[in-house]
Scaffold this active site. Structure first.
Site, short mmCIF file in Angstrom:
data_model
loop_
_atom_site.label_atom_id
_atom_site.label_comp_id
_atom_site.label_asym_id
_atom_site.label_seq_id
_atom_site.Cartn_x
_atom_site.Cartn_y
_atom_site.Cartn_z
CD GLU A 8 6.90 -12.50 1.72
OE1 GLU A 8 6.86 -12.18 0.52
OE2 GLU A 8 5.90 -12.49 2.45
NE ARG A 31 2.48 -10.46 2.36
CZ ARG A 31 2.79 -10.77 1.10
NH1 ARG A 31 3.77 -11.61 0.86
NH2 ARG A 31 2.11 -10.25 0.11
CE1 TYR A 76 -0.28 -18.30 -5.07
CE2 TYR A 76 2.00 -17.99 -5.73
CZ TYR A 76 0.91 -17.60 -4.99
OH TYR A 76 1.00 -16.50 -4.16
CE LYS A 119 4.19 -7.66 0.75
NZ LYS A 119 3.34 -7.58 -0.44
CB SER A 120 10.14 -5.85 -2.71
OG SER A 120 9.61 -7.07 -2.32
CB ALA A 175 2.13 -7.54 -6.96
NE ARG A 194 1.64 -0.69 -8.38
CZ ARG A 194 1.37 0.14 -7.37
NH1 ARG A 194 1.38 -0.31 -6.14
NH2 ARG A 194 1.13 1.41 -7.60
CG LEU A 195 0.81 -11.00 -9.70
CD1 LEU A 195 -0.09 -11.41 -8.54
CD2 LEU A 195 0.43 -11.81 -10.91
CD GLN A 196 -2.22 -9.46 -15.35
OE1 GLN A 196 -2.46 -8.34 -15.79
NE2 GLN A 196 -3.13 -10.42 -15.30
N1 ATP Z 1 4.02 2.53 -6.36
C1 ATP Z 1 4.33 1.81 -7.43
N2 ATP Z 1 4.13 2.34 -8.64
C2 ATP Z 1 4.40 1.62 -9.75
N3 ATP Z 1 4.89 0.37 -9.77
C3 ATP Z 1 5.11 -0.18 -8.58
C4 ATP Z 1 4.85 0.48 -7.35
N4 ATP Z 1 5.17 -0.33 -6.34
C5 ATP Z 1 5.60 -1.47 -6.89
N5 ATP Z 1 5.59 -1.38 -8.24
C6 ATP Z 1 5.97 -2.43 -9.19
O1 ATP Z 1 5.03 -3.49 -8.97
C7 ATP Z 1 5.67 -4.76 -8.98
C8 ATP Z 1 5.45 -5.45 -7.63
O2 ATP Z 1 6.13 -4.72 -6.63
P1 ATP Z 1 6.89 -5.43 -5.42
O3 ATP Z 1 7.71 -6.56 -5.92
O4 ATP Z 1 7.55 -4.35 -4.65
O5 ATP Z 1 5.63 -6.01 -4.63
P2 ATP Z 1 5.56 -6.85 -3.28
O6 ATP Z 1 4.44 -6.27 -2.50
O7 ATP Z 1 6.89 -6.87 -2.63
O8 ATP Z 1 5.18 -8.30 -3.81
P3 ATP Z 1 5.03 -9.68 -3.01
O9 ATP Z 1 3.72 -9.63 -2.31
O10 ATP Z 1 5.02 -10.70 -4.08
O11 ATP Z 1 6.18 -9.83 -2.10
C9 ATP Z 1 7.13 -4.50 -9.28
O12 ATP Z 1 7.32 -4.68 -10.67
C10 ATP Z 1 7.34 -3.04 -8.89
O13 ATP Z 1 8.34 -2.44 -9.67
N1 GNG Z 2 -0.03 -18.90 0.89
C1 GNG Z 2 0.86 -18.01 1.25
N2 GNG Z 2 1.13 -17.83 2.56
C2 GNG Z 2 2.01 -16.93 3.02
O1 GNG Z 2 2.22 -16.78 4.23
C3 GNG Z 2 2.69 -16.16 2.04
N3 GNG Z 2 3.61 -15.20 2.11
C4 GNG Z 2 3.90 -14.85 0.85
N4 GNG Z 2 3.17 -15.58 -0.01
C5 GNG Z 2 3.28 -15.54 -1.47
C6 GNG Z 2 2.66 -14.34 -2.11
C7 GNG Z 2 3.56 -14.10 -3.29
O2 GNG Z 2 3.14 -14.91 -4.38
C8 GNG Z 2 4.92 -14.59 -2.83
C9 GNG Z 2 5.88 -13.51 -2.38
O3 GNG Z 2 5.29 -12.69 -1.43
O4 GNG Z 2 4.67 -15.49 -1.78
C10 GNG Z 2 2.41 -16.40 0.70
N5 GNG Z 2 1.50 -17.31 0.30
#
Ligand code: ATP
Ligand code: GNG
Length: 267
Positions: free
Chosen positions: A58, A133, A91, A39-40, A36, A193-195
């Site tokens: 991913e 990733r 998890y 990245k996306s 969170a 952000r995760l929450q």
């Molecule tokens: N720079 C930012 N400012 C505010 N909110 C953000 C920002 N970047 C991401 N978010 C919010 O945080 C949450 C997580 O973002 P995102 O899904 O892009 O994370 P991720 O790194 O791709 O997650 P994962 O590791 O699970 O793949 C989303 O609700 C997104 O809208």
């Molecule tokens: N254990 C573990 N190994 C991985 O290589 C990996 N790549 C992503 N993730 C988890 C993180 C997010 O919850 C969710 C989306 O990124 O998936 C992983 N978890």
């Protein structure tokens, strides 16, 4: 940053000359960061910026819905009863599912890196693929952390490393990256952000887990102090971007990030 060495073609049949000239032009960059960190959100910006930039997301949908292709077994296995949601299973019970998850994640990342680029990208003058990733975070961040926390045992860790090294050496040219972009955010910001995102499977994730993953990213990509087994990875250019601030709704910050990525690709 220079595109890495010529790679063999593993995609649909293309004339050799077209393929090898494309492989020479192609730049491959992975986007790394804690859960969170954004990245996306970040790769959506990149995708919008240029037609020559393609994102390989991913494959989380696959991890949340693993389907058996074997029709022989009419009875549902315990994982199918769980909807085949391997991420949820990981998890819920990491000591049982960490190894399974990690090998499947690694396999899906290898497949993603072997997939042929789109026809549009093949025609681009300066094509770039951004991976959400990589096979490297799979091993040096996630699997390594699960081993150190006791969720993967010694035997599983040995098998995982053997399998990972085999994949990487067998498909070496395709697995090589030209650069890494590290999206750096504090574990507290990632938890926030995760929450907000509220992905069901992740609701039990604790701060301690995000802190361990943060530490792994820091030693690998910021301090560069961890030992890695692949030569190419030791020397790889890394761009570190602070993403603690909100760039989602800020055009100026978005432009600034894009400028940094462009400069990195040119360097
Ligand atoms: N720079 C930012 N400012 C505010 N909110 C953000 C920002 N970047 C991401 N978010 C919010 O945080 C949450 C997580 O973002 P995102 O899904 O892009 O994370 P991720 O790194 O791709 O997650 P994962 O590791 O699970 O793949 C989303 O609700 C997104 O809208
Ligand atoms: N254990 C573990 N190994 C991985 O290589 C990996 N790549 C992503 N993730 C988890 C993180 C997010 O919850 C969710 C989306 O990124 O998936 C992983 N978890």
């Amino acid at each position: 940053m220079r595109p890495s060495a010529k790679r063999p073609c593993l995609g649909p049949s293309e004339p050799d000359s077209l393929d090898s000239s494309f492989q020479k032009r192609l730049t491959k960059v992975s986007i790394e960061g804690n859960i969170a960190s954004g990245k996306s959100t970040f790769v959506r910006l990149l995708e919008k910026y240029s037609e020559e930039w393609e994102v390989i997301p991913e494959p989380i949908a696959k991890w949340c819905n693993v389907q058996s292709t074997d029709n022989e077994y009419k009875e549902l296995t315990s994982s199918q009863k769980n909807g085949g949601n391997l991420l949820g299973m990981l998890y819920d019970k990491p000591t049982r599912w960490a190894y399974t998850f990690q090998t499947f994640a690694c396999l899906s990342r290898v497949k993603a890196q072997l997939k042929a680029a789109s026809a549009k990208l093949q025609e681009a003058e300066h094509p770039v693929q951004f991976y959400e990733r990589s096979v490297f975070s799979d091993r040096y961040v996630f699997a390594s952390n699960l081993f150190e926390s006791g969720c993967i045992n010694e035997t599983e860790w040995a098998i995982y490393q053997d399998l990972h090294t085999w994949f990487l050496t067998t498909f070496e040219p395709d697995m090589q990256l030209d650069g890494i972009i590290y999206l750096r955010a504090t574990p507290e910001k990632c938890m926030e952000r995760l929450q907000i995102r509220g992905r069901e499977e992740e609701q039990g994730i604790e701060m301690e887990y995000l802190e361990s993953l943060h530490h792994k990213h820091e030693t690998w990509l910021h301090e560069r102090t961890i030992k890695v087994d692949f030569d190419n990875l030791r020397e790889i250019p890394i761009l570190v971007l602070d993403v603690n601030e909100d760039f989602k709704n800020d055009k100026i910050k978005q432009e600034d990030l894009i400028d940094k990525v462009k400069a990195f690709l040119k360097s």
